[in-house]
Design a protein around this motif. Structure first.
Motif, short mmCIF file in Angstrom:
data_model
loop_
_atom_site.label_atom_id
_atom_site.label_comp_id
_atom_site.label_asym_id
_atom_site.label_seq_id
_atom_site.Cartn_x
_atom_site.Cartn_y
_atom_site.Cartn_z
N ASP A 178 -35.35 -12.20 -148.09
CA ASP A 178 -35.90 -13.55 -148.27
C ASP A 178 -36.54 -13.60 -149.65
N ILE A 179 -36.90 -14.82 -150.07
CA ILE A 179 -37.66 -14.95 -151.33
C ILE A 179 -39.16 -15.01 -151.04
N ASN A 180 -39.50 -15.05 -149.77
CA ASN A 180 -40.90 -15.26 -149.37
C ASN A 180 -41.48 -13.94 -148.83
N ILE A 198 -30.71 -15.29 -152.76
CA ILE A 198 -29.27 -15.22 -152.49
C ILE A 198 -28.46 -16.15 -153.39
N THR A 199 -29.13 -16.99 -154.18
CA THR A 199 -28.37 -17.84 -155.10
C THR A 199 -28.06 -17.10 -156.40
N LYS A 248 -38.60 -29.38 -142.50
CA LYS A 248 -39.19 -29.44 -141.15
C LYS A 248 -39.89 -30.79 -140.98
N GLY A 284 -28.94 -25.74 -131.67
CA GLY A 284 -29.62 -27.03 -131.62
C GLY A 284 -31.06 -26.84 -132.05
N GLY A 285 -31.82 -27.91 -132.02
CA GLY A 285 -33.20 -27.88 -132.53
C GLY A 285 -34.10 -26.93 -131.76
N VAL A 286 -34.89 -26.18 -132.51
CA VAL A 286 -35.82 -25.22 -131.91
C VAL A 286 -37.22 -25.85 -131.89
N GLY A 311 -38.23 -16.71 -142.10
CA GLY A 311 -38.53 -18.02 -141.51
C GLY A 311 -38.72 -17.95 -140.01
N1 NAD Z 1 -34.97 -24.15 -136.61
C1 NAD Z 1 -34.04 -24.95 -136.07
O1 NAD Z 1 -34.34 -25.84 -135.25
C2 NAD Z 1 -32.60 -24.79 -136.45
C3 NAD Z 1 -31.62 -25.51 -135.74
C4 NAD Z 1 -30.28 -25.37 -136.10
C5 NAD Z 1 -29.95 -24.52 -137.14
N2 NAD Z 1 -30.93 -23.83 -137.80
C6 NAD Z 1 -30.52 -22.97 -138.89
O2 NAD Z 1 -30.97 -21.65 -138.61
C7 NAD Z 1 -31.30 -20.98 -139.83
C8 NAD Z 1 -32.73 -20.47 -139.74
O3 NAD Z 1 -33.57 -21.58 -139.46
P1 NAD Z 1 -35.15 -21.47 -139.58
O4 NAD Z 1 -35.70 -22.54 -138.73
O5 NAD Z 1 -35.57 -20.05 -139.37
O6 NAD Z 1 -35.37 -21.88 -141.10
P2 NAD Z 1 -36.64 -21.56 -142.00
O7 NAD Z 1 -36.75 -22.69 -142.98
O8 NAD Z 1 -37.83 -21.26 -141.16
O9 NAD Z 1 -36.22 -20.25 -142.78
C9 NAD Z 1 -35.33 -20.25 -143.83
C10 NAD Z 1 -35.69 -19.12 -144.76
O10 NAD Z 1 -34.77 -19.13 -145.86
C11 NAD Z 1 -35.49 -18.66 -146.98
N3 NAD Z 1 -34.81 -18.99 -148.23
C12 NAD Z 1 -34.77 -20.18 -148.86
N4 NAD Z 1 -34.14 -20.06 -150.04
C13 NAD Z 1 -33.75 -18.77 -150.14
C14 NAD Z 1 -33.06 -18.04 -151.14
N5 NAD Z 1 -32.65 -18.61 -152.27
N6 NAD Z 1 -32.81 -16.71 -150.92
C15 NAD Z 1 -33.25 -16.11 -149.77
N7 NAD Z 1 -33.93 -16.76 -148.81
C16 NAD Z 1 -34.18 -18.07 -148.99
C17 NAD Z 1 -36.84 -19.34 -146.86
O11 NAD Z 1 -37.81 -18.69 -147.66
C18 NAD Z 1 -37.11 -19.26 -145.37
O12 NAD Z 1 -37.88 -18.13 -145.04
C19 NAD Z 1 -31.09 -22.00 -140.93
O13 NAD Z 1 -29.81 -21.84 -141.48
C20 NAD Z 1 -31.18 -23.31 -140.20
O14 NAD Z 1 -30.52 -24.35 -140.87
C21 NAD Z 1 -32.23 -23.93 -137.47
#
Ligand code: NAD
Length: 280
Positions: free
Chosen positions: A47-49, A76-77, A108, A223-225, A26
């Motif tokens: 990842d699953i993707n 991971i589930t 998102k 925080g938010g990215v 991600g």
């Molecule tokens: N982006 C932000 O603003 C932000 C802010 C605070 C916290 N976070 C946290 O940071 C972490 C990463 O955020 P991100 O923005 O990169 O999220 P993202 O949604 O871009 O990436 C999450 C990834 O998890 C993978 N995923 C989903 N189900 C899965 C599974 N069953 N097994 C393996 N992989 C799986 C998805 O395919 C995806 O690539 C998350 O925990 C998010 O909650 C993000």
């Protein structure tokens, strides 16, 4: 404001260590990978993707062409899949020293009013179950499988990626163009803060459980990215953040190295809140 990470990493810091990053395909996953690999660790992107994994691998290699990277399609589930991966990996490699529980179902907000997220009244239970399965059960499964071996080896680090939403209300008004309760167009669903709060409980539980075995467990609350979210949302969040801006995608790299390395050797069960002051 243009801010770049120092990336002042010393490749001896995590030399000889192997780290697995879940949800590595991600937005933030590749940056955890850049940080850990620049600090000398070998990284496994899970990842699953498939496309996400390939893209993350390339992003890491662009910054660190010498990075040692493995990728794995891993849900991971699925306890058995995670156990099978851990066993087969350990057969031909060293055990995994560092786990980053990063995967999440993270809706998102691309467009206000896009209804990608749920109001309570019609929040889809399948969506709820998926968020809980990935964010809570998946993090538990990975902690159990990889953490048990760390405990056996008497050394390891687990980093749970939570969110500032674990310690504050979502403030759904940011999803309103007029910043009002009457005009909210899209909701951060309940599953997200539930998952992120649960990770704080999990952090403390595992920190206590494996503390005597020298496995340290901490949480990062980002925080938010900024990721090209809708303009109104961007402005609303800026106004509610002390530093007046969103995080850049690479701004958590240094703290990941801090938490993964001996720089934080006397720290466990704790949380680092890095949200530009939004929760203050
Ligand atoms: N982006 C932000 O603003 C932000 C802010 C605070 C916290 N976070 C946290 O940071 C972490 C990463 O955020 P991100 O923005 O990169 O999220 P993202 O949604 O871009 O990436 C999450 C990834 O998890 C993978 N995923 C989903 N189900 C899965 C599974 N069953 N097994 C393996 N992989 C799986 C998805 O395919 C995806 O690539 C998350 O925990 C998010 O909650 C993000």
């Amino acid at each position: 404001m243009e801010i770049s990470p120092l990336r002042n990493f010393n490749k001896e810091t995590l030399a000889g260590k192997t780290a697995i990053i879940t949800g590595a395909g991600g937005l933030l996953g590749p940056h955890h990978g850049i940080a850990l690999s620049c600090a000398g660790a070998k990284v496994i992107l899970a990842d699953i993707n498939h496309e996400g994994l390939e893209s993350s691998k390339n992003k890491i290699l662009q910054v660190n062409s010498e990075a040692q990277i493995d990728t794995v399609i891993l849900d991971i589930t699925n306890l058995k899949a995670v156990e099978d991966f851990e066993k087969s990996y350990r057969k031909s490699n060293k055990y995994i020293d560092i786990l980053i529980n990063n995967a999440a179902v993270n809706p998102k907000m691309k467009e206000l009013g896009s209804k990608v997220t749920g109001r309570i009244e019609d929040y889809d239970l399948e969506e709820w179950n998926k968020e809980i399965a990935v964010g809570i059960t998946g993090s538990f499964i990975c902690s159990r499988v990889f953490g048990s071996i760390m405990a056996q080896e008497k050394e390891g680090v687990i980093i749970n990626i939570s969110s500032d939403i674990a310690i504050r209300a979502p403030d759904q008004r940011v999803y309103s163009p007029t910043m009002s309760f009457e005009d909210i167009q899209s909701y951060k669903p309940l599953g997200y803060p539930i998952v992120k709060t649960a990770l704080l409980g999990m952090t403390r539980y595992f920190a206590e459980y494996w503390g005597p075995r020298n496995v340290r467990v901490n949480a990062l609350l980002p925080g938010g990215v900024f990721d090209n979210q809708p303009k109104e949302l961007v402005e609303n969040v800026k106004k509610r953040t002390l530093l007046g801006r969103w995080a850049n995608v690479d701004e958590y790299e240094d703290v990941i190295v801090f938490l993964a390395s001996d720089s934080s050797a006397y720290m466990t069960g704790q949380s680092i809140i890095m949200d530009g002051g939004r929760s203050v």
